[in-house]
Motif scaffolding. Structure first.
Motif, PDB file in Angstrom:
ATOM      1  N   GLU A   1       0.825  -1.206   0.000  1.00 43.05           N
ATOM      2  CA  GLU A   1       0.000   0.000   0.000  1.00 43.05           C
ATOM      3  C   GLU A   1       0.867   1.266   0.000  1.00 43.05           C
ATOM      4  O   GLU A   1       0.588   2.220  -0.723  1.00 43.05           O
ATOM      5  N   ARG A   2       1.936   1.256   0.796  1.00 49.33           N
ATOM      6  CA  ARG A   2       2.841   2.416   0.806  1.00 49.33           C
ATOM      7  C   ARG A   2       3.490   2.621  -0.551  1.00 49.33           C
ATOM      8  O   ARG A   2       3.594   3.748  -1.028  1.00 49.33           O
ATOM      9  N   ARG A   3       3.920   1.532  -1.190  1.00 50.23           N
ATOM     10  CA  ARG A   3       4.547   1.648  -2.515  1.00 50.23           C
ATOM     11  C   ARG A   3       3.571   2.165  -3.554  1.00 50.23           C
ATOM     12  O   ARG A   3       3.917   3.016  -4.374  1.00 50.23           O
ATOM     13  N   VAL A   4       2.345   1.656  -3.518  1.00 55.08           N
ATOM     14  CA  VAL A   4       1.341   2.105  -4.482  1.00 55.08           C
ATOM     15  C   VAL A   4       1.044   3.586  -4.285  1.00 55.08           C
ATOM     16  O   VAL A   4       0.966   4.352  -5.250  1.00 55.08           O
ATOM     17  N   ARG A   5       0.904   4.005  -3.029  1.00 56.96           N
ATOM     18  CA  ARG A   5       0.645   5.433  -2.764  1.00 56.96           C
ATOM     19  C   ARG A   5       1.808   6.296  -3.245  1.00 56.96           C
ATOM     20  O   ARG A   5       1.589   7.359  -3.824  1.00 56.96           O
TER      21      ARG A   5
ATOM     22  N   GLN B   1       4.022   5.584  -5.659  1.00 55.72           N
ATOM     23  CA  GLN B   1       4.049   5.621  -7.114  1.00 55.72           C
ATOM     24  C   GLN B   1       2.920   6.478  -7.680  1.00 55.72           C
ATOM     25  O   GLN B   1       3.119   7.211  -8.653  1.00 55.72           O
ATOM     26  N   LEU B   2       1.753   6.417  -7.059  1.00 55.81           N
ATOM     27  CA  LEU B   2       0.645   7.258  -7.501  1.00 55.81           C
ATOM     28  C   LEU B   2       0.985   8.732  -7.326  1.00 55.81           C
ATOM     29  O   LEU B   2       0.729   9.555  -8.210  1.00 55.81           O
TER      30      LEU B   2
ATOM     31  N   ALA C   1       4.440  14.019 -11.813  1.00 56.99           N
ATOM     32  CA  ALA C   1       4.921  14.075 -13.197  1.00 56.99           C
ATOM     33  C   ALA C   1       3.859  14.666 -14.117  1.00 56.99           C
ATOM     34  O   ALA C   1       4.159  15.478 -14.990  1.00 56.99           O
ATOM     35  N   ALA C   2       2.609  14.273 -13.912  1.00 56.76           N
ATOM     36  CA  ALA C   2       1.520  14.815 -14.727  1.00 56.76           C
ATOM     37  C   ALA C   2       1.351  16.311 -14.480  1.00 56.76           C
ATOM     38  O   ALA C   2       1.109  17.077 -15.409  1.00 56.76           O
TER      39      ALA C   2
END
Length: 142
Positions: free
Chosen positions: A47-51, A53-54, A60-61
């Motif tokens: 969950e920490r990694r996904v957050r 990366q999101l 970046a966007a």
């Protein structure tokens, strides 16, 4: 070994100690309890990694949205073409007057070169480069 690994090792030791005290009949319950703790730890890490990366993708966007886009208007291209033709006349005269035909050829190579660079700048895939594919799922095709 970081603090989380030490904590997990303590949990494993406690589970093994409880097995020794309670006996083999509680093996499955103790193993399930330990695996549940490991599973929670893994879920938290994912969950920490996904957050993270999101958040990186959103940053970046946001950076891409703020970056200025290259202007490629019809007026800019038309103006560049007119200026190129207007300057071609005296450059041709100077080249032909000083070095005859080779001078004329060199001046026109220069004029064509400048226009080719301008075309490549405004249309990045114009000279056989990579193009964005609209039909396939790939971002780029050769």
């Amino acid at each position: 070994m970081d603090a989380r690994d030490t904590e997990l090792k303590k949990e494993l030791n406690a589970t093994l100690q409880a097995r020794r005290e309670l006996g083999e009949e509680y093996d499955s319950a103790l193993v399930e309890s330990f695996l549940e703790k490991v599973d929670q730890r893994i879920d938290g890490a994912v969950e920490r990694r996904v957050r993270r990366q999101l958040a990186e993708h959103q940053m970046a966007a946001a950076r891409d949205a703020r970056s200025p886009k290259a202007t490629d208007s019809w007026g800019e291209r038309f103006g560049f073409g007119i200026v190129s033709l207007v300057l071609a006349v005296p450059l041709s005269a100077i080249g032909a007057g000083t070095a005859h035909l080779p001078g004329l050829i060199v001046s026109w190579f220069g004029i064509v070169g400048v226009n080719a660079v301008q075309a490549a700048r405004t249309h990045p895939g114009l000279f056989g480069g990579r193009r964005r594919s609209k039909d396939t799922g790939d971002d780029w095709t050769d």
